[in-house]
Motif scaffolding. Structure first.
Motif, short mmCIF file in Angstrom:
data_model
loop_
_atom_site.label_atom_id
_atom_site.label_comp_id
_atom_site.label_asym_id
_atom_site.label_seq_id
_atom_site.Cartn_x
_atom_site.Cartn_y
_atom_site.Cartn_z
N ALA A 141 48.42 -53.08 37.93
CA ALA A 141 49.85 -53.13 37.63
C ALA A 141 50.68 -53.69 38.77
O ALA A 141 51.67 -54.38 38.53
CB ALA A 141 50.36 -51.73 37.27
N PHE B 231 45.51 -56.88 29.49
CA PHE B 231 46.28 -55.73 29.01
C PHE B 231 45.39 -54.52 28.70
O PHE B 231 45.74 -53.37 29.04
CB PHE B 231 47.06 -56.14 27.76
CG PHE B 231 47.97 -55.08 27.22
CD1 PHE B 231 48.98 -54.53 28.00
CD2 PHE B 231 47.84 -54.63 25.91
CE1 PHE B 231 49.83 -53.56 27.50
CE2 PHE B 231 48.69 -53.65 25.40
CZ PHE B 231 49.68 -53.12 26.20
N PHE C 22 45.71 -51.75 31.62
CA PHE C 22 46.81 -50.86 31.22
C PHE C 22 46.39 -49.86 30.15
O PHE C 22 46.41 -48.65 30.38
CB PHE C 22 47.99 -51.69 30.72
CG PHE C 22 49.17 -50.86 30.30
CD1 PHE C 22 50.07 -50.38 31.26
CD2 PHE C 22 49.39 -50.54 28.97
CE1 PHE C 22 51.16 -49.60 30.89
CE2 PHE C 22 50.47 -49.77 28.59
CZ PHE C 22 51.36 -49.29 29.56
N ILE D 69 52.54 -56.29 36.25
CA ILE D 69 53.51 -55.88 35.23
C ILE D 69 54.71 -56.81 35.16
O ILE D 69 55.46 -56.78 34.19
CB ILE D 69 54.00 -54.44 35.48
CG1 ILE D 69 54.61 -54.30 36.88
CG2 ILE D 69 52.89 -53.44 35.27
CD1 ILE D 69 55.24 -52.96 37.14
N TYR E 196 50.09 -60.25 31.83
CA TYR E 196 49.65 -58.85 31.89
C TYR E 196 49.85 -58.16 30.55
O TYR E 196 49.03 -57.35 30.13
CB TYR E 196 50.44 -58.13 32.98
CG TYR E 196 50.07 -56.68 33.17
CD1 TYR E 196 49.02 -56.31 33.99
CD2 TYR E 196 50.80 -55.66 32.55
CE1 TYR E 196 48.69 -54.97 34.18
CE2 TYR E 196 50.48 -54.33 32.73
CZ TYR E 196 49.43 -53.98 33.54
OH TYR E 196 49.11 -52.66 33.73
N TRP E 197 50.94 -58.49 29.87
CA TRP E 197 51.29 -57.82 28.61
C TRP E 197 50.79 -58.57 27.38
O TRP E 197 50.56 -57.95 26.34
CB TRP E 197 52.81 -57.68 28.51
CG TRP E 197 53.40 -56.93 29.65
CD1 TRP E 197 54.08 -57.44 30.73
CD2 TRP E 197 53.37 -55.51 29.86
NE1 TRP E 197 54.45 -56.44 31.58
CE2 TRP E 197 54.04 -55.24 31.08
CE3 TRP E 197 52.82 -54.45 29.13
CZ2 TRP E 197 54.18 -53.95 31.58
CZ3 TRP E 197 52.97 -53.16 29.62
CH2 TRP E 197 53.64 -52.92 30.83
N LEU E 198 50.59 -59.88 27.48
CA LEU E 198 50.27 -60.67 26.30
C LEU E 198 48.81 -61.09 26.21
O LEU E 198 48.35 -61.50 25.14
CB LEU E 198 51.15 -61.94 26.28
CG LEU E 198 52.67 -61.69 26.25
CD1 LEU E 198 53.42 -63.02 26.27
CD2 LEU E 198 53.06 -60.86 25.04
#
Length: 288
Positions: free
Chosen positions: A103, A139, A143, A127, A132-134
């Motif tokens: 993160a 991910f 996470f 983050i 990181y999110w997609l």
């Protein structure tokens, strides 16, 4: 809910499925874009600490699920899985470390990057990047799975069943990984003929998959060689003690949370490798 067998079986079963999928995605066996098998499997997946943590969590969770199922078949409705406490503790510590590392520090692992930086030594809070999110290959292992395992540990692990030495032993898996990656990179460098040859072959990022292994940090000044192990060592000590405090936090009869760091758990209630060693030693002494 904490020792409800139905809740434990459902949660652990769901986690095992998610962890297996996350590991396959991280390794590259599954292509998210096409939903089909991916021929471009990363053969160097073993240099990724996130994969190590996922494998540890799978072993610990499968073992705990077996205990849950055995208890349910025995007619119980509320029971903890009390075996493998050291493995679960080490996994919790590694997952917490992986969560924070992914993160707030890791920009790249091997050739996989979250930013457009071309520096092997660059670090950047994951983050803060869309990747990181997609990107599920980041991910899930950085996470979702660490967070899911930490929740599972907090909800379903019995309190007051950890030894004080766990707060030291929890450092072992990340430390083994650190030196494994370090020596593996040194071997690859020797095979290819040095760092420059690794760069020419496009293998430098594979030999040194994390920012703290880049020569820009580790070999331009003696202090970097001391600094990174010190930073990670101190961080791991803090994280392991935090996990230990969690295992020693319980709700008293008055409904308030209490922390007991000193009381030793009853030896006969512990089901770890240390207990097995103590039993064998006691048997040898008795036989003399």
């Amino acid at each position: 809910m904490k020792n409800n067998l139905t809740a434990q079986i459902i949660y652990r079963s769901a986690y095992i499925v998610a962890a297996c999928f996350g590991l396959l995605v991280s390794i590259g066996f599954w292509s998210i874009g096409t939903g089909e098998a991916n021929p471009n499997v990363n053969p160097f997946f073993f240099t990724d600490f996130f994969n190590w943590a996922i494998v540890m969590s799978l072993v610990a969770t499968i073992g705990a699920l077996r205990d849950n199922i055995a208890s349910a078949r025995g007619g119980e409705t509320h029971a903890y899985s009390e075996r493998y406490p050291l493995l679960k503790f080490c996994t919790m510590s590694s997952m917490l470390f992986a969560f924070l590392l992914g993160a707030f520090f890791v920009d790249r692992v091997g050739a996989h990057r979250l930013t457009d930086s071309d520096s092997f030594g660059a670090f950047f809070p994951g983050i803060a990047t869309p990747g990181y999110w997609l990107d599920l290959s980041a991910f899930l292992p950085r996470f979702v799975l660490p967070l899911a395992y930490m929740i599972m540990f907090a909800l379903f692990e019995p309190r007051m069943k950890s030894r004080s030495i766990y707060s030291t032993l929890g450092i072992v898996p990340p430390t083994i990984f650190y030196f494994f990656d370090l020596f593996y990179g040194m071997i690859m460098s020797a095979v290819y003929g040095g760092a420059d040859k690794l760069v020419e072959a496009g293998m430098y990022g594979i030999a040194y998959p994390y920012f703290f292994q880049d020569s820009a940090y580790t070999f331009t000044g003696w202090w970097w060689i001391i600094l990174w192990p010190t930073i990670f060592g101190v961080s791991l000590v803090i994280l392991n003690n935090a996990v230990f405090f969690l295992t020693r936090t319980y709700r008293g009869d008055d409904g308030k949370l209490k922390l007991d760091r000193k009381t030793k758990p009853a030896e006969e209630e512990l089901h770890d490798c240390i207990h097995a060693v103590k039993i064998r030693r006691a048997a040898k002494k008795a036989a003399k």
